[in-house]
Design an enzyme around this catalytic site. Structure first.
Site, PDB file in Angstrom:
ATOM      1  N   ASP A  64       0.849  -1.147   0.130  1.00  0.00           N
ATOM      2  CA  ASP A  64       0.110   0.116   0.133  1.00  0.00           C
ATOM      3  C   ASP A  64       0.820   1.150  -0.028  1.00  0.00           C
ATOM      4  O   ASP A  64       1.770   1.433   0.634  1.00  0.00           O
ATOM      5  CB  ASP A  64      -0.932   0.097   1.209  1.00  0.00           C
ATOM      6  CG  ASP A  64      -1.500  -1.282   1.708  1.00  0.00           C
ATOM      7  OD1 ASP A  64      -1.699  -1.762   0.814  1.00  0.00           O
ATOM      8  OD2 ASP A  64      -2.135  -1.263   2.539  1.00  0.00           O
ATOM      9  N   GLN A 116       4.022   0.520   2.357  1.00  0.00           N
ATOM     10  CA  GLN A 116       4.393  -0.789   3.137  1.00  0.00           C
ATOM     11  C   GLN A 116       5.490  -1.541   2.374  1.00  0.00           C
ATOM     12  O   GLN A 116       5.588  -1.855   1.294  1.00  0.00           O
ATOM     13  CB  GLN A 116       3.143  -1.442   3.033  1.00  0.00           C
ATOM     14  CG  GLN A 116       1.950  -1.046   3.745  1.00  0.00           C
ATOM     15  CD  GLN A 116       2.233  -0.976   5.314  1.00  0.00           C
ATOM     16  OE1 GLN A 116       1.805  -2.187   5.822  1.00  0.00           O
ATOM     17  NE2 GLN A 116       2.685  -0.015   5.850  1.00  0.00           N
ATOM     18  N   TRP A 170       5.566 -10.378   1.299  1.00  0.00           N
ATOM     19  CA  TRP A 170       5.282  -9.609   2.596  1.00  0.00           C
ATOM     20  C   TRP A 170       5.984 -10.197   3.443  1.00  0.00           C
ATOM     21  O   TRP A 170       6.032 -11.301   3.721  1.00  0.00           O
ATOM     22  CB  TRP A 170       3.606  -9.854   2.425  1.00  0.00           C
ATOM     23  CG  TRP A 170       3.121  -8.801   3.492  1.00  0.00           C
ATOM     24  CD1 TRP A 170       2.649  -7.320   3.369  1.00  0.00           C
ATOM     25  CD2 TRP A 170       2.913  -9.195   4.829  1.00  0.00           C
ATOM     26  NE1 TRP A 170       2.030  -6.978   4.334  1.00  0.00           N
ATOM     27  CE2 TRP A 170       2.181  -7.907   5.397  1.00  0.00           C
ATOM     28  CE3 TRP A 170       2.937 -10.371   5.512  1.00  0.00           C
ATOM     29  CZ2 TRP A 170       1.684  -7.931   6.701  1.00  0.00           C
ATOM     30  CZ3 TRP A 170       2.455 -10.295   6.849  1.00  0.00           C
ATOM     31  CH2 TRP A 170       1.861  -9.200   7.473  1.00  0.00           C
ATOM     32  N   SER A 222      -0.284   0.022   7.351  1.00  0.00           N
ATOM     33  CA  SER A 222      -0.821   1.415   6.767  1.00  0.00           C
ATOM     34  C   SER A 222      -1.127   2.331   7.724  1.00  0.00           C
ATOM     35  O   SER A 222      -1.755   2.364   8.675  1.00  0.00           O
ATOM     36  CB  SER A 222      -1.598   0.874   5.739  1.00  0.00           C
ATOM     37  OG  SER A 222      -0.972   0.310   4.669  1.00  0.00           O
TER      38      SER A 222
END
Ligand code: FRU
Length: 496
Positions: free
Chosen positions: A43, A59, A67, A103
């Site tokens: 994000d 992010q 991730w 975020s």
């Protein structure tokens, strides 16, 4: 951690980034879309215009192209097209954000830049999300607030579970600061909470701004609330929104809720809801307002639950931002157009006018490059079917189709380059959206960057896709059943 320890962990990350960015395989790297120097990006965060520059955080997991525990990457730009990387702004260093700085957003106060983000903690199989503040004098080095988290169980009370309580978007009104924060109801419906503060440091619950219905997803992520052209607009990213005709086929979607906020009550009356972008790779958009009073939006140009070819191929990076887009509201609909700054970077090299194509195919060779731009005015009023093939190589192409009867524009990446599977029950390779003709015309603006395409159709709809070609295809073609008239076709490229 002490200030010194935090500093050294940030230095460690930055050192890692510097050492490892040379590992990147540039094959699919973009020219003018923001990407992390190395590693994973999702994000957009903290999008803000501060001291004459745009700051865009994101992010970030630098250590792999998947991730992981979230950091905040950071870049600045004077024009939203040329980006400069700055050191990592936040790392998960404290007990309250040890598993990730999730975020959030940014705001200027008294000449300082404040970040508001979600501290993410996982303990004994449970998740705790609270809201935290960090601030900076120079816009580069950030210090976390000593009293973090500033919104936790006490402030939220019974209004949400800390398990799903994240993504604060902070903004200022005459009577103080507010933040919209994502959460969900006990029976799994999206819920947006509003908090209020006088100083950004002490917060209290204000209201439940809006709750979703069963059909509107099980969780609403990344809310953003702003006033534009006389309307209040809440944008957000619902998970598992029920597909409705051509809208919301992706597991994770984005939606604009347009209406009016009653600030006394802190509630929103919604007059219209629509999907924001009709592609497969557009998520978690965030907006800011700049020095020229423009409302600008950027989104993550990827999607959860999808194959990431740049990771699978060990290219050491994944994820990019969309082209920044300027927003307007017209007839209760959010309209996007490419941020005007992009046009100063355009170089035109070919213009074609008044070409009539009747039941045949016309090819243009060697015109579709990594950073191609095309603007076309098509008279489709007598075209029964039209297919524009892009990035055409000897075997395949990306297909952009228009059907005059239904006024449906489709884009398809099927059988093109690496196959990208997603979490949807049936593999999605294409999207369709209704684009009404304007005086029999379809006006398309197409921005291609190495592995992405963003289509702006009749100034009304956008479609954003990524693709990973195996064999370079530089041709385009127009196929028409019936009569297609290309009023004008301008081709160029975005030069950085
Ligand atoms: C949206 C999101 C946010 C969260 C972040 C974690 O894409 O799931 O809700 O804060 O990503 O990286």
């Amino acid at each position: 951690m002490t200030k010194k320890e935090t500093l050294s962990s940030i230095q460690k990350v930055n050192h890692f980034v510097d050492e490892n960015k040379k590992l990147i395989d540039p094959s699919y790297r973009h020219h003018y879309h923001l990407m992390a120097p190395v590693g994973w990006l999702n994000d957009p965060n903290g999008f803000v215009y501060f001291r004459g520059e745009y700051h865009l955080f994101y992010q970030y997991y630098p250590y792999d192209s998947v991730w992981g525990p979230m950091h905040w990457g950071h870049a600045t730009s004077k024009d939203l097209i040329h980006w400069e990387h700055l050191p990592v702004a936040l790392a998960p260093t404290e007990p309250y954000d040890k598993d990730g700085c999730f975020s959030g957003s940014a705001i200027e106060k008294d000449g300082k830049l404040y970040l508001m983000y979600t501290g993410h903690v996982e303990e004994n199989g449970k998740v705790y999300q609270t809201q935290c503040i960090a601030s900076s004098e120079d816009g580069v080095h950030f210090e976390k607030h000593i009293n973090n988290p500033v919104i936790g169980k006490i402030e939220v009370g019974e209004h949400a579970e800390l398990q799903d309580f994240r993504d604060p978007k902070v903004f200022e009104r005459e009577d103080g600061y507010y933040a919209v924060i994502a959460s969900k109801t006990e029976d799994n419906r999206g819920k947006i909470l509003l908090f209020k503060s006088d100083d950004l440091l002490e917060w209290s619950f204000y209201s439940v701004l809006l709750e979703g219905t069963k059909d509107q997803g099980i969780m609403w992520e990344c809310p953003d609330l702003f006033h534009l052209d006389g309307k209040d607009v809440l944008i957000m990213s619902p998970i598992q929104m029920t597909p409705d005709k051509l809208e919301y086929p992706n597991t994770s979607s984005t939606a604009a809720f347009i209406g009016e906020v009653d600030w006394e009550k802190g509630t929103m009356t919604v007059e219209n809801i629509h999907e924001i972008d009709f592609g497969l790779d557009f998520y978690a958009p965030q907006t800011t307002i700049d020095g020229n009073n423009r409302r600008i939006m950027v989104a993550w140009m990827q999607m959860w639950g999808r194959d990431m070819p740049t990771h699978d191929l060990n290219h050491h990076w994944a994820g990019a931002m969309t082209l920044p887009r300027e927003l307007k509201v017209k007839d209760n609909v959010l309209i996007q157009r490419p941020v005007s700054n992009i046009y100063s970077s355009l170089e035109y090299y070919t213009g074609i006018e008044n070409v009539v194509i009747e039941n045949r195919t016309v090819n243009y060779r060697n015109v579709f490059f990594d950073n191609s731009y095309m603007h076309m005015v098509l008279d489709v009023s007598q075209t029964d079917e039209m297919t524009i093939r892009l990035a055409k190589n000897s075997k395949s192409s990306l297909a952009l189709m228009y059907d005059k009867e239904t006024e449906i524009l489709s884009f398809d990446r099927k059988n093109f380059g690496y196959n990208i599977k997603g979490s949807e029950s049936e593999q999605l390779t294409s999207r369709q959206t209704h684009v009404p003709m304007i005086n029999g015309q379809l006006v398309l603006e197409i921005f291609r960057d190495t592995s992405s395409i963003e289509i702006f159709a009749n100034g009304l709809k956008t479609m954003t896709f990524t693709f990973y070609e195996i064999e370079k295809g530089k041709d385009i073609s127009f196929e028409a059943k019936g009569l297609l008239q290309i009023g004008s076709l301008e081709m160029g490229s975005v030069k950085i």
